[in-house]
Design an enzyme around this catalytic site. Structure first.
Site, short mmCIF file in Angstrom:
data_model
loop_
_atom_site.label_atom_id
_atom_site.label_comp_id
_atom_site.label_asym_id
_atom_site.label_seq_id
_atom_site.Cartn_x
_atom_site.Cartn_y
_atom_site.Cartn_z
N GLY A 332 -55.39 42.47 -39.57
CA GLY A 332 -54.07 42.51 -38.94
C GLY A 332 -53.86 41.31 -38.05
O GLY A 332 -54.78 40.54 -37.77
N CYS A 333 -52.60 41.13 -37.63
CA CYS A 333 -52.30 40.02 -36.73
C CYS A 333 -51.19 40.44 -35.78
O CYS A 333 -50.40 41.33 -36.07
CB CYS A 333 -51.89 38.78 -37.51
SG CYS A 333 -50.40 38.99 -38.49
N GLY A 334 -51.18 39.82 -34.61
CA GLY A 334 -50.16 40.10 -33.62
C GLY A 334 -49.67 38.80 -33.01
O GLY A 334 -50.04 37.71 -33.44
N GLY A 335 -48.83 38.91 -31.99
CA GLY A 335 -48.26 37.73 -31.39
C GLY A 335 -49.28 36.85 -30.67
O GLY A 335 -49.06 35.68 -30.46
N PHE A 336 -50.45 37.42 -30.30
CA PHE A 336 -51.41 36.66 -29.53
C PHE A 336 -52.76 36.51 -30.22
O PHE A 336 -53.70 36.04 -29.63
CB PHE A 336 -51.63 37.33 -28.15
CG PHE A 336 -50.45 37.23 -27.26
CD1 PHE A 336 -50.26 36.12 -26.46
CD2 PHE A 336 -49.49 38.23 -27.23
CE1 PHE A 336 -49.15 36.02 -25.64
CE2 PHE A 336 -48.39 38.13 -26.41
CZ PHE A 336 -48.22 37.03 -25.61
N LYS A 353 -59.85 42.93 -31.66
CA LYS A 353 -58.69 42.05 -31.47
C LYS A 353 -59.13 40.83 -30.69
O LYS A 353 -59.65 40.94 -29.58
CB LYS A 353 -57.57 42.77 -30.72
CG LYS A 353 -56.33 41.89 -30.53
CD LYS A 353 -55.32 42.49 -29.57
CE LYS A 353 -54.55 43.62 -30.17
NZ LYS A 353 -53.43 44.06 -29.30
N ASP A 449 -43.12 48.21 -27.01
CA ASP A 449 -43.20 47.62 -28.35
C ASP A 449 -43.54 48.69 -29.38
O ASP A 449 -44.41 48.51 -30.23
CB ASP A 449 -44.24 46.50 -28.38
CG ASP A 449 -44.01 45.52 -29.54
OD1 ASP A 449 -42.89 45.51 -30.09
OD2 ASP A 449 -44.93 44.77 -29.88
#
Length: 604
Positions: A332-336, A353, A449
């Protein structure tokens, strides 16, 4: 509809026969050896919304016709079906070492134009502002000259704007602070001057976004000062007539350096003492050979909670469990940053993470997540096992969720919708609701969020709320917190952009959007759909107004036996989505209604 031949060692020019592909939506010819110019007929492709010619040897100017792509102007297309499954996943490279981002269907691609790392010259024509549906514009590492058009500020959906490493002159248009969804911005290494815009998202961009432009000012390192009330310039110039001499500047530099060193020492001391009561193991050592995780390996610290299933874990074992953050382990990936699967030595599967990016933003995200999840313990929240500071990196360790995110099952997996039957979707809605109700009641946390990609599913499809990087703790008697405009397009409550205050009722709105996704199988913003279907919330209310409720529901779950339950949940969702936050129910009331679905129905 999709033509992707990235990284295939192709040479020659962009073939003219491509203009016969009238239904083309996604065109990726990146990471090849193509030369020549971008053909003007590209702009005549009515359905094209994703164009990637990056990392080639293209020359010439950006054709004006590129600003006439219909799908990026209006977002509507009469003849296309943008939910088409690709059959096999496509992997799009973003840097030389990465394996690539995976896309399973056309609608997963964000509306983008990537032309970076070529030899494109000329200017950026003002008509580019017509592309109001564009999310990503990357023109970096070319030889583009001229000024930055202020019309770009009309591209209200823009999330990424990279103009770095060109020959741009002039200033950064002040109107860019209107780009409220901009999460990545760079004009580094140009010839820009003047003041950096203030307000909006510009408070969150790192200094690296502006470096290599000696004439720019407005940062902490280079504040602006007025010149005869007619213009601005950096407060400290390098000329011989400067107000401060070289010795003064040297003295100031030394003083600031000492102050920063003292501050860092104090912060590190506080962090080393933090959470002593909850810590099982605190390792201030680095074992094994150096890793690629960070260039600064001087400081390592692993903190595990008392109830952790990862006891006796070391820093070296944590890094090894992810294959030293091998691309193959990305889940997975996120904004940071990215999330990696980790097989720990004791057999426990974990998700790690890895936060990266600007130091200030990363640290805020890291602290918010640790503080929120150390306060919050509930069966419908992800379980934080511990955290690690390793050099310049911050790592968060969670239990692994076997079935990934709700977003994956609803929108990414080709057969995901059919496998998510109505009873499973209802259970997910109820579980996520209980997790959010706990957050609002016990630790008084606003999530900020809520979305399907932040609802993770275990092996039994039990829902767990995740990603607390934007969360904020409300103190007793507070009603809201002041905030920047943050969140995800399609989920952000309407009042946020006007008042810049986050409340519990904002989370309720976002949860209402999630309920609509479960009911319809649609994304909240269908970028590639017809004009009337682009905004899910508006479309649902329009269908209700026209008494066409049956057409709202996903055909995969529509069943006369479930009609009352589906209508009940739709009613709950619409109450959550009231434009006036004061009329929205509390999450406790929402959970009560959802738990009653199929028994007593929705109560007023």
């Amino acid at each position: 509809m999709v033509f992707a031949l990235g990284n295939c060692a192709l040479s020659g020019q962009i073939p003219i026969w491509l203009q016969n592909c009238r239904k083309l939506q996604v065109l990726d010819l990146s990471w090849n050896h193509l030369n020549g110019s971008i053909p003007p007929w590209i702009g005549q492709m009515d359905n094209l919304f994703y164009l990637d010619f990056s990392n080639n040897s293209l020359t010439g100017e950006i054709p004006k016709s590129l600003t006439e792509l219909k799908s990026l102007i209006s977002g509507s297309s009469s003849s296309s079906n943008h939910t088409t499954a690709l059959g096999i996943p496509l992997y799009v490279k973003r840097n030389q070492s990465a394996n690539g981002l995976q896309y399973n269907q056309a609608s997963s691609f964000p509306p983008s134009i990537y032309l970076s790392n070529n030899r494109i010259n000329g200017t950026i024509c003002p008509e580019i502002g017509q592309l109001k549906q564009l999310h990503v514009l990357d023109l970096s590492r070319n030889v583009i000259t001229g000024s930055i058009p202020s019309s770009i500020s009309d591209m209200g959906n823009l999330e990424v704007l990279d103009l770095s490493s060109n020959n741009l002159y002039g200033s950064i248009p002040a109107s860019f602070n209107k780009l409220t969804f901009l999460s990545k911005f760079s004009v580094a290494n140009n010839h820009l001057q003047g003041a950096i815009p203030t307000g909006g998202q510009f408070l969150s961009f790192p200094g690296s976004s502006f470096e290599g432009n000696p004439g720019l000012c407005g940062t902490i390192d280079s504040p602006c000062r007025a010149i005869n009330n007619m213009g601005i310039q950096p407060a400290i110039s390098s000329g011989s007539n400067s107000k401060f001499g070289r010795s003064s500047i040297f003295g100031i530099t030394i003083s600031v350096g000492v102050a920063i060193a003292v501050l860092v020492a104090i912060v590190m001391l506080k962090m080393s003492r933090r959470g002593v009561g909850d810590v099982v193991e605190d390792l201030d050592e680095e074992t094994g050979r150096p890793h690629r995780l960070s260039e600064a390996l001087g400081y390592s610290k692993l903190v595990l909670f008392q109830n952790s299933e990862c006891k006796d874990l070391t820093v070296a074992e944590l890094l090894k469990s992810t294959g030293n953050f091998n691309q193959a382990n990305i889940i997975g990936c996120g904004g940071f940053g990215l999330v990696y699967k980790a097989n720990l030595p004791n057999g426990v599967k974990a998700a790690v993470k890895r936060l990266s990016g600007d130091c200030g933003q990363m640290e805020r995200e890291f602290q918010a997540e640790v503080e929120a999840l150390s306060r919050a313990q509930h069966r419908n929240l992800v379980s934080l096992q511990g955290y690690c500071q390793h050099g310049n990196d911050r790592l968060l360790i969670y239990l692994y969720m076997e079935n990934g995110s709700l977003d994956y099952w609803l929108h990414e997996r080709v057969d995901g919708g059919s496998l998510l039957r109505w009873d499973t979707r209802l259970k997910i809605a109820q579980g996520a609701g209980h997790g959010l109700a706990y957050l609002h009641k016990e630790p008084n946390i606003i999530h900020r969020d809520i979305k399907t990609s932040n609802i993770l599913l275990d092996e039994k499809f039990e829902a767990h709320l995740a990603d607390f990087g934007l969360s904020r703790l409300l103190h007793p008697y507070d009603t809201h917190v002041t905030t920047d405009l943050v969140g995800t397009l399609g989920y952000i409550p309407p009042e946020y952009s006007q008042t810049l205050t986050a409340t519990f009722k904002g989370d309720v709105y976002s949860f209402g959007v999630v309920l609509l996704e479960l009911l319809t199988g649609r994304r909240p913003v269908e970028v590639c759909k017809g004009k009337n279907c682009r905004d899910l919330v508006s479309w649902v209310f329009q269908m209700k107004y026209e008494k066409r409720e049956e057409e709202i529901f996903d055909s995969l779950i529509w069943n006369k036996n479930y009609e009352k339950q589906l209508l009940d949940v739709l009613g709950v969702a619409c109450k959550c989505l009231d434009q006036d936050p004061r009329r929205r129910p509390s999450i406790d009331q929402v959970v009560l209604w959802l738990d009653g679905v199929g028994t007593e129905g929705t109560k007023e």
